[in-house]
Design a protein around this motif. Structure first.
Motif, PDB file in Angstrom:
ATOM      1  N   ASP A 148       0.814  -1.221   0.000  1.00 15.07           N
ATOM      2  CA  ASP A 148       0.000   0.000   0.000  1.00 15.07           C
ATOM      3  C   ASP A 148       0.848   1.271   0.000  1.00 15.07           C
ATOM      4  OD1 ASP A 148       0.935  -0.224   2.592  1.00 15.07           O
ATOM      5  OD2 ASP A 148      -1.034  -0.478   3.507  1.00 15.07           O
ATOM      6  N   ALA A 149       1.943   1.283   0.780  1.00 13.45           N
ATOM      7  CA  ALA A 149       2.771   2.488   0.843  1.00 13.45           C
ATOM      8  C   ALA A 149       3.439   2.801  -0.491  1.00 13.45           C
ATOM      9  CB  ALA A 149       3.830   2.339   1.933  1.00 13.45           C
ATOM     10  N   GLY A 150       3.578   1.783  -1.352  1.00 11.85           N
ATOM     11  CA  GLY A 150       4.193   2.007  -2.648  1.00 11.85           C
ATOM     12  C   GLY A 150       3.335   2.816  -3.591  1.00 11.85           C
ATOM     13  N   LEU A 151       2.052   3.058  -3.232  1.00 14.38           N
ATOM     14  CA  LEU A 151       1.155   3.830  -4.083  1.00 14.38           C
ATOM     15  C   LEU A 151       1.040   5.286  -3.653  1.00 14.38           C
ATOM     16  CD1 LEU A 151       0.407   0.980  -5.072  1.00 14.38           C
ATOM     17  CD2 LEU A 151      -1.943   1.777  -5.317  1.00 14.38           C
ATOM     18  N   LEU A 152       1.830   5.692  -2.658  1.00 13.83           N
ATOM     19  CA  LEU A 152       1.786   7.096  -2.253  1.00 13.83           C
ATOM     20  C   LEU A 152       2.305   7.989  -3.383  1.00 13.83           C
ATOM     21  CD1 LEU A 152       3.100   7.096   1.438  1.00 13.83           C
ATOM     22  CD2 LEU A 152       0.832   7.732   0.640  1.00 13.83           C
ATOM     23  N   PRO A 153       1.665   9.127  -3.617  1.00 17.06           N
ATOM     24  CA  PRO A 153       2.178  10.050  -4.639  1.00 17.06           C
ATOM     25  C   PRO A 153       3.568  10.543  -4.257  1.00 17.06           C
ATOM     26  CG  PRO A 153       0.442  11.092  -3.345  1.00 17.06           C
ATOM     27  CD  PRO A 153       0.442   9.644  -2.966  1.00 17.06           C
ATOM     28  N   ILE A 154       4.472  10.549  -5.225  1.00 17.33           N
ATOM     29  CA  ILE A 154       5.868  10.894  -4.955  1.00 17.33           C
ATOM     30  C   ILE A 154       6.029  12.408  -4.775  1.00 17.33           C
ATOM     31  CG2 ILE A 154       8.182  10.936  -5.969  1.00 17.33           C
ATOM     32  CD1 ILE A 154       7.568   8.286  -7.263  1.00 17.33           C
ATOM     33  N   ALA A 171       6.975   7.067   1.644  1.00 19.19           N
ATOM     34  CA  ALA A 171       7.553   6.740   0.337  1.00 19.19           C
ATOM     35  C   ALA A 171       8.496   7.865  -0.069  1.00 19.19           C
ATOM     36  CB  ALA A 171       6.469   6.556  -0.723  1.00 19.19           C
ATOM     37  N   SER A 172       9.634   7.494  -0.681  1.00 16.97           N
ATOM     38  CA  SER A 172      10.622   8.478  -1.093  1.00 16.97           C
ATOM     39  C   SER A 172      10.585   8.679  -2.599  1.00 16.97           C
ATOM     40  CB  SER A 172      12.024   8.021  -0.679  1.00 16.97           C
ATOM     41  OG  SER A 172      12.440   6.921  -1.482  1.00 16.97           O
ATOM     42  N   LYS A 173      11.341   9.651  -3.052  1.00 16.02           N
ATOM     43  CA  LYS A 173      11.440   9.922  -4.483  1.00 16.02           C
ATOM     44  C   LYS A 173      12.019   8.736  -5.230  1.00 16.02           C
ATOM     45  CE  LYS A 173      14.082  12.653  -7.791  1.00 16.02           C
ATOM     46  NZ  LYS A 173      15.193  13.603  -7.984  1.00 16.02           N
ATOM     47  N   GLU A 174      12.914   7.971  -4.584  1.00 16.33           N
ATOM     48  CA  GLU A 174      13.551   6.827  -5.218  1.00 16.33           C
ATOM     49  C   GLU A 174      12.619   5.638  -5.336  1.00 16.33           C
ATOM     50  OE1 GLU A 174      16.429   7.286  -6.472  1.00 16.33           O
ATOM     51  OE2 GLU A 174      16.658   9.260  -5.572  1.00 16.33           O
ATOM     52  N   GLY A 175      11.375   5.769  -4.818  1.00 15.66           N
ATOM     53  CA  GLY A 175      10.436   4.666  -4.887  1.00 15.66           C
ATOM     54  C   GLY A 175      10.477   3.745  -3.692  1.00 15.66           C
ATOM     55  N   GLU A 176      11.306   4.053  -2.714  1.00 15.38           N
ATOM     56  CA  GLU A 176      11.355   3.246  -1.494  1.00 15.38           C
ATOM     57  C   GLU A 176      10.116   3.495  -0.655  1.00 15.38           C
ATOM     58  OE1 GLU A 176      14.256   2.678   2.441  1.00 15.38           O
ATOM     59  OE2 GLU A 176      14.711   4.157   0.889  1.00 15.38           O
ATOM     60  N   TRP A 177       9.587   2.466  -0.025  1.00 17.50           N
ATOM     61  CA  TRP A 177       8.422   2.604   0.828  1.00 17.50           C
ATOM     62  C   TRP A 177       8.656   1.883   2.159  1.00 17.50           C
ATOM     63  CZ3 TRP A 177       8.672  -0.935  -3.130  1.00 17.50           C
ATOM     64  CH2 TRP A 177       8.581  -2.284  -2.749  1.00 17.50           C
ATOM     65  N   LEU A 178       7.898   2.277   3.166  1.00 15.33           N
ATOM     66  CA  LEU A 178       7.884   1.572   4.433  1.00 15.33           C
ATOM     67  C   LEU A 178       6.680   2.028   5.228  1.00 15.33           C
ATOM     68  CD1 LEU A 178      10.363   3.157   6.956  1.00 15.33           C
ATOM     69  CD2 LEU A 178      10.190   4.038   4.649  1.00 15.33           C
ATOM     70  N   SER A 179       6.246   1.187   6.145  1.00 14.42           N
ATOM     71  CA  SER A 179       5.145   1.508   7.045  1.00 14.42           C
ATOM     72  C   SER A 179       5.645   1.396   8.475  1.00 14.42           C
ATOM     73  CB  SER A 179       3.969   0.557   6.825  1.00 14.42           C
ATOM     74  OG  SER A 179       3.433   0.712   5.528  1.00 14.42           O
ATOM     75  N   VAL A 180       5.330   2.398   9.294  1.00 17.29           N
ATOM     76  CA  VAL A 180       5.789   2.421  10.677  1.00 17.29           C
ATOM     77  C   VAL A 180       4.619   2.775  11.573  1.00 17.29           C
ATOM     78  CG1 VAL A 180       8.121   3.095  10.001  1.00 17.29           C
ATOM     79  CG2 VAL A 180       6.454   4.865  10.561  1.00 17.29           C
ATOM     80  N   GLN A 181       4.797   2.526  12.838  1.00 12.35           N
ATOM     81  CA  GLN A 181       3.813   2.979  13.811  1.00 12.35           C
ATOM     82  C   GLN A 181       3.824   4.501  13.858  1.00 12.35           C
ATOM     83  OE1 GLN A 181       1.590   1.146  15.681  1.00 12.35           O
ATOM     84  NE2 GLN A 181       2.276  -0.606  14.440  1.00 12.35           N
ATOM     85  N   ALA A 182       2.645   5.090  13.860  1.00 15.61           N
ATOM     86  CA  ALA A 182       2.561   6.553  13.837  1.00 15.61           C
ATOM     87  C   ALA A 182       3.279   7.175  15.031  1.00 15.61           C
ATOM     88  CB  ALA A 182       1.097   6.987  13.804  1.00 15.61           C
ATOM     89  N   LEU A 183       3.282   6.486  16.179  1.00 12.02           N
ATOM     90  CA  LEU A 183       3.947   7.027  17.363  1.00 12.02           C
ATOM     91  C   LEU A 183       5.459   7.096  17.183  1.00 12.02           C
ATOM     92  CD1 LEU A 183       1.929   5.207  20.181  1.00 12.02           C
ATOM     93  CD2 LEU A 183       1.663   7.555  19.370  1.00 12.02           C
TER      94      LEU A 183
END
Length: 434
Positions: A148-154, A171-183
């Motif tokens: 899901d994080a890979g679909l964030l607008p760059i 998600a970064s400009k390079e296309g890297e994605w990750l999901s973390v706890q909001a805290l």
């Protein structure tokens, strides 16, 4: 009009073997222009299928979204350009970036960047569960499965963040994605503050998406991001659920996601029923293949017999020249003769039998259709330094060509006792040093 349905399972995830019907999904249906025509926040699979049936929608493309932490982002530095070679080298290129046995990981290949190929790595067992979850839906055809994080607008030159309840997608400009706890979002402030390239950048742009409620809840964390000194934080308020942001970015090509449906999970390989109309042709091709194999095996036996006959003829000639040599066989005669030739090569054209036979054999091999020329006997006189060969050919021209070739090598070659017959000519070829 074509439609695309974006489906995102909600935690807690139901057991696919015992209670698959208990799984709830958020979903949004987009038309060909990218406008949302229907949506849901917590519906079962049957409810979504019923909605499509009520609106007479068939063959809708299904895009499944899984949590970003399920897929690990990797970079594979592979110099090859052909897809086949890239896939062969892919496991070795990312093996050190993955904490588990590479054999148990499904690798999906993305686009190529300056740093290498973008790769998504998912545990095989988990990928099989996700593929099963999004397969077999009525009125729907699975098109792709994405983190899901890979679909964030760059965000150009920086990062994008989407606040999603207890989770924050990045998600970064390079296309890297990750999901973390909001805290834990503020823990990544130092990472986000690093420029995405080696260029000297005064500030790194960061775009944060979220509803008004999410911004209020994460106000303290966002304030810490803004106070880092290197980040330019821009907040964009979402009126609806984050899934619609992801669907909008994907439809308008604002992101660079990696489709996990590759290899054994490819949506193409799963369409086994499409082979039905081709079964008669496959049967005919199979019969032809078996016949072709039989022909190839038969030709193999035939050529093997011819090779054995040639070896016998070669050994017969060798025995005539070296009757006392009992150790040389067809399997090593070439190596023995080559060794003798190397030993006597330095002696020049007048060295003796070995050298004369070498030059005679070379000219014999250059004759068109050498099988039409046969040496009946070979005699050598060491006193005269002369090699005499009784030779037979289907025409005198080939005997003459053999003689001329030897003469051009600086040897003295003559043909005597020529007898023309109905099926060719025979004579005595005499070869000596020039």
């Amino acid at each position: 009009m074509s439609y695309r349905l974006y489906v995102r399972p909600l935690p807690p995830f139901a057991d696919p073997d015992t209670t698959p019907d208990a799984q709830l999904y958020s979903w949004v249906l987009l038309d060909a222009s990218g406008d949302a025509q229907a949506r849901g926040t917590a519906d079962r699979k049957e409810d979504i299928e019923q909605t499509l049936a009520q609106n007479d929608l068939e063959n809708v493309l299904l895009v499944g979204l899984i949590p970003g932490e399920e897929a690990l982002f990797c970079v594979a530095d592979i110099p090859a350009k052909q897809t086949r070679f890239v896939h062969q080298a892919l496991p070795y290129a990312v093996e050190e970036q993955i904490a588990q046995d590479i054999e148990g990981v499904h690798l999906a290949l993305g686009n190529r960047t300056d740093k290498g190929f973008r790769v998504a790595a998912v545990d095989h067992y988990r990928m099989a569960e996700w593929a099963a979850m999004f397969s077999g839906w009525e009125h729907l055809k699975l098109e792709a499965i994405y983190p899901d994080a890979g679909l964030l607008p760059i965000t150009e030159g920086g990062w994008s963040i989407c606040l999603d309840g207890e989770t924050a997608m990045l998600a970064s400009k390079e296309g890297e994605w990750l999901s973390v706890q909001a805290l834990n979002l503020t823990m990544f402030a130092q990472t986000l503050a690093l420029p995405p390239s080696e260029e000297v950048v005064a500030e790194v742009p960061v775009t944060v998406y979220g509803t008004e409620q999410e911004f209020e809840r994460q106000q303290a964390d966002l304030a810490e991001l803004k106070s880092s000194g290197r980040l330019t934080v821009t907040e964009k308020t979402l009126e609806l659920m984050p899934l619609e942001l992801l669907a909008h970015a994907h439809h308008h090509h604002l992101c660079q996601p990696i489709n996990l449906c590759q290899g054994e999970y490819s949506t193409r390989t799963r369409k086994t029923s499409a082979l039905g109309p081709w079964k008669p042709l496959i049967a005919v091709a199979s019969v032809w293949f078996v016949i072709q194999i039989g022909v190839e095996v038969g030709m193999g036996f035939y050529h093997q017999q011819k090779a054995d006959q040639t070896n016998e003829q070669a050994m017969a000639l060798y025995r005539q020249a070296f009757p006392n040599d009992t150790r040389t066989q067809a399997g090593n005669v070439r190596r023995v003769v080559e060794g003798q030739l190397r030993q006597l090569q330095a002696d020049g054209p007048d060295a003796g039998f070995i050298t004369l036979m070498k030059y005679t054999g070379e000219q014999y091999s250059k004759i068109p259709d050498p099988g039409s020329v046969m040496f009946n006997s070979v005699n050598y006189s060491s006193n005269r330094g002369e090699l005499a060969v009784d030779v037979r050919a289907d025409s005198y021209n080939k005997l003459s060509a053999l003689r001329n070739g030897l003469t051009n090598q600086g040897l003295k070659a003559e043909i005597g006792s020529v007898v023309n017959e109905s099926d060719g000519a025979r004579g005595r070829l005499t070869v000596s040093g020039g």
